[in-house]
Each structure stands twice: as structure tokens, then as C-alpha cells.
Design a protein around this motif. Structure first.
Motif, PDB file in Angstrom:
ATOM      1  N   TYR A  54      13.906  53.246  35.515  1.00 38.66           N
ATOM      2  CA  TYR A  54      14.191  51.962  34.908  1.00 38.66           C
ATOM      3  C   TYR A  54      14.308  50.903  36.001  1.00 38.66           C
ATOM      4  N   GLN A  74      15.836  47.026  36.679  1.00 39.30           N
ATOM      5  CA  GLN A  74      16.792  46.052  36.148  1.00 39.30           C
ATOM      6  C   GLN A  74      16.862  44.826  37.043  1.00 39.30           C
ATOM      7  N   PRO A 106      18.351  47.137  31.736  1.00 39.66           N
ATOM      8  CA  PRO A 106      17.291  47.925  32.371  1.00 39.66           C
ATOM      9  C   PRO A 106      16.097  48.072  31.430  1.00 39.66           C
ATOM     10  N   PHE A 118      16.798  52.538  38.638  1.00 41.74           N
ATOM     11  CA  PHE A 118      17.568  53.709  38.246  1.00 41.74           C
ATOM     12  C   PHE A 118      16.621  54.841  37.877  1.00 41.74           C
ATOM     13  N   GLN A 168      21.738  62.620  25.485  1.00 48.56           N
ATOM     14  CA  GLN A 168      22.217  61.966  26.684  1.00 48.56           C
ATOM     15  C   GLN A 168      21.105  61.792  27.698  1.00 48.56           C
ATOM     16  N   PHE A 169      21.139  60.640  28.311  1.00 49.35           N
ATOM     17  CA  PHE A 169      20.316  60.375  29.473  1.00 49.35           C
ATOM     18  C   PHE A 169      21.266  60.321  30.671  1.00 49.35           C
ATOM     19  N   PHE A 200      21.873  59.161  34.361  1.00 40.03           N
ATOM     20  CA  PHE A 200      21.317  58.171  35.281  1.00 40.03           C
ATOM     21  C   PHE A 200      21.800  58.402  36.708  1.00 40.03           C
ATOM     22  N   GLY A 201      20.923  58.073  37.645  1.00 38.95           N
ATOM     23  CA  GLY A 201      21.337  57.978  39.030  1.00 38.95           C
ATOM     24  C   GLY A 201      22.182  56.723  39.220  1.00 38.95           C
ATOM     25  N   THR A 202      22.707  56.552  40.409  1.00 41.70           N
ATOM     26  CA  THR A 202      23.637  55.445  40.679  1.00 41.70           C
ATOM     27  C   THR A 202      22.931  54.148  41.004  1.00 41.70           C
ATOM     28  N   TYR A 240      23.702  53.940  21.767  1.00 46.67           N
ATOM     29  CA  TYR A 240      24.517  54.185  22.953  1.00 46.67           C
ATOM     30  C   TYR A 240      25.193  52.902  23.410  1.00 46.67           C
ATOM     31  N   TYR A 275      26.716  51.632  27.084  1.00 48.24           N
ATOM     32  CA  TYR A 275      26.911  51.868  28.505  1.00 48.24           C
ATOM     33  C   TYR A 275      27.701  50.705  29.095  1.00 48.24           C
ATOM     34  N   ARG A 292      27.320  48.540  40.342  1.00 51.61           N
ATOM     35  CA  ARG A 292      27.475  49.979  40.126  1.00 51.61           C
ATOM     36  C   ARG A 292      26.417  50.492  39.158  1.00 51.61           C
ATOM     37  N   GLY A 293      26.477  51.793  38.940  1.00 49.35           N
ATOM     38  CA  GLY A 293      25.516  52.439  38.055  1.00 49.35           C
ATOM     39  C   GLY A 293      25.887  52.294  36.595  1.00 49.35           C
ATOM     40  N   LEU A 294      25.216  53.072  35.762  1.00 48.34           N
ATOM     41  CA  LEU A 294      25.384  53.014  34.312  1.00 48.34           C
ATOM     42  C   LEU A 294      26.317  54.132  33.856  1.00 48.34           C
ATOM     43  N   LEU A 327      27.967  55.964  30.709  1.00 48.85           N
ATOM     44  CA  LEU A 327      27.889  56.156  29.270  1.00 48.85           C
ATOM     45  C   LEU A 327      29.292  56.155  28.680  1.00 48.85           C
ATOM     46  N   TYR A 378      28.126  57.430  22.298  1.00 50.96           N
ATOM     47  CA  TYR A 378      26.833  57.513  21.643  1.00 50.96           C
ATOM     48  C   TYR A 378      27.044  57.959  20.206  1.00 50.96           C
ATOM     49  N   LEU A 405      26.072  47.381  27.913  1.00 50.07           N
ATOM     50  CA  LEU A 405      24.695  47.516  27.451  1.00 50.07           C
ATOM     51  C   LEU A 405      24.628  48.454  26.247  1.00 50.07           C
ATOM     52  N   LEU A 449      14.687  55.573  26.008  1.00 53.78           N
ATOM     53  CA  LEU A 449      15.904  54.787  25.846  1.00 53.78           C
ATOM     54  C   LEU A 449      15.558  53.335  26.106  1.00 53.78           C
ATOM     55  N   PHE A 469      17.066  49.434  26.190  1.00 50.64           N
ATOM     56  CA  PHE A 469      18.314  48.694  26.326  1.00 50.64           C
ATOM     57  C   PHE A 469      18.214  47.294  25.745  1.00 50.64           C
TER      58      PHE A 469
END
Lengths: 113, 117
Positions: free
Chosen positions: A36, A38, A44, A89, A100-101, A103-105, B34, B36, B42-44, B46, B49, B90, B106, B108
Motif C-alpha cells: 500500500y 499512503q 493507504p 506498507f 485480518q490483514f 501490516f508492516g510498520t 475494519y 484502523y 506510526r503504522g496501522l 487494527l 473488524y 481509517l 482491503l 481504505f
């Protein structure tokens, strides 16, 4: 436990260079690996994705390389452009259970003109 | 075609106030939905859901709750906001991405930026 590990955290590349972002996963049941992109203040957006039955997928300047035995996959951006500057990502999921997906950071890419 | 809407886009709320973020999806039925959260830089993460009306799974215990009163509506709520609730929220839905992707992808929304003061 981090299901998907991503590196580097940030990356600076000259215009025209190659940007490479790496991800590693643990669960061998994962069978779908999307990337993804963003931009600041936006959600994203799916950039490119791969399944483990192929080792490489290319769409324009973006290529995913996949190494099933090493449980690693990477995104290569050829001829990087300032417009590619964004956060990237990687992710992994299972199509069968698929709720569930993971995700990396994220990697913040800056392409310098 | 399917579209996903989130509102409000931006929200500034005092600590202790309630929260309601709404997400709706058009052009599909019975999607997985979902929520998020993305903290600054930072990251995503969760949060919740849902696989159907009234079915909510919580991933991280916290000050937030989610509800799905209708098939294509997903709401994120809080009774009393904390400073740590600030972030970019998100909403996403999972559905068939078409022949090109060959998978359930997925997608967003544009996000809702919450600042708690």
C-alpha cells in the motif's frame, strides 16, 4: 508478535534511483501479499500485490520480488520520482480465513529531485 | 463501483468528551469492515473488524467501541476521550478486487483525523 516485519523505517533516494523496501513474514499460511502507498493526510491505497505462486510481479516502475523459502518479499521502485515520496506498507493475509490483514510498520520514502 | 465514505474528516475534541466516527460503504453487500488507527508517524493498528451486522471483533482493549447497525455502516465510538486517542482513524472494507488483483483486497477510506486536547 509482529507478523510482518518491514525495513527500513525511512529511505531517501535520489531521483532516478532504485528504492527497495523489504518485508518478512512468519506465517506460512499467508497467501496474499499487497503493498500500500499512503500520501500525507490520505488513506493507504493498494499499489501492487502478489501471491506466493510467482516469484515476481511487475506493474510499470513497481516490482514485487517474492522469496517463499525465505519468507521474504520486497518492493522495488525503479526510476524513483519525487511523486513517489510517500509511506509504503507491506501486508499479508490469508484468503481462506481472511478477516485480518497484517501490516508492516511502514517505510517513509523521500525522493530528492 | 464501490466507494467508502468516512466523516468527519477532521475533529478536535476535549478530553472526556464523546466520540462518534462514521463509515459507510456503497456498491457492495455484506462486506467485512475494519477500523484502523494510525498514530503520528506510526503504522496501522487494527482496532475492530466486523463480518456482519452486530458482529464486532475487538483487537485491542481500549477506550473505544465499534458498532455495525446496518450492513454497510460501521461506527467507532467513545464515551470519554483520552489524550492518547488522538490519531488518524481509517475505515476499510474487504472485498473482491476484480480479475486484475485476483483476490479480496482491503480498500481504505480517506480517514478521520482526531485531535484530543
Amino acid at each position: 508478535q509482529q507478523q510482518v516485519k518491514q525495513s527500513p523505517q525511512s529511505l531517501i533516494v535520489q531521483k532516478g534511483g532504485i528504492s527497495i523496501i523489504n518485508c518478512a513474514y512468519e506465517n506460512t499460511a499467508f497467501d496474499y501479499f499487497p503493498w500500500y502507498q499512503q500520501f500525507p493526510g490520505k488513506g493507504p491505497a493498494l499499489l501492487i500485490a502478489i501471491r506466493p505462486d510467482v516469484s515476481e510481479k511487475k506493474e510499470g516502475r513497481f516490482t514485487i520480488s517474492f522469496n517463499k523459502s525465505a519468507k521474504q518479499f520486497s518492493l522495488h521502485i525503479m526510476d524513483s520520482q519525487p511523486g513517489d515520496s510517500a509511506t509504503y506498507f507491506c501486508a499479508a493475509s490469508r484468503e481462506d480465513t481472511g478477516n485480518q490483514f497484517y501490516f508492516g510498520t511502514g517505510t517513509s520514502l523521500t525522493v530528492i529531485p | 463501483s464501490q466507494t467508502i465514505h468516512q466523516w468527519p474528516a477532521t475533529l478536535v475534541q476535549p478530553v472526556g468528551s464523546p466520540l462518534s466516527l462514521e463509515c459507510t460503504v456503497e456498491g457492495t453487500s455484506n462486506p467485512n469492515l475494519y477500523w484502523y488507527r494510525q498514530a503520528a508517524g506510526r503504522g496501522l493498528q487494527l482496532l475492530f473488524y466486523s463480518v456482519g451486522i452486530g458482529q464486532i471483533s475487538s483487537e485491542v482493549p481500549q477506550n473505544l467501541s465499534a458498532s455495525r447497525p446496518q450492513d454497510r455502516q460501521f461506527i467507532l465510538s467513545s464515551k470519554k476521550l483520552l489524550l492518547s486517542d488522538s490519531g488518524f482513524y481509517l475505515c476499510a472494507w474487504r472485498g473482491w478486487g476484480g480479475r486484475k488483483s485476483g483476490a479480496n483486497v482491503l480498500t481504505f477510506g480517506a480517514g478521520s483525523r482526531l485531535t484530543v486536547l
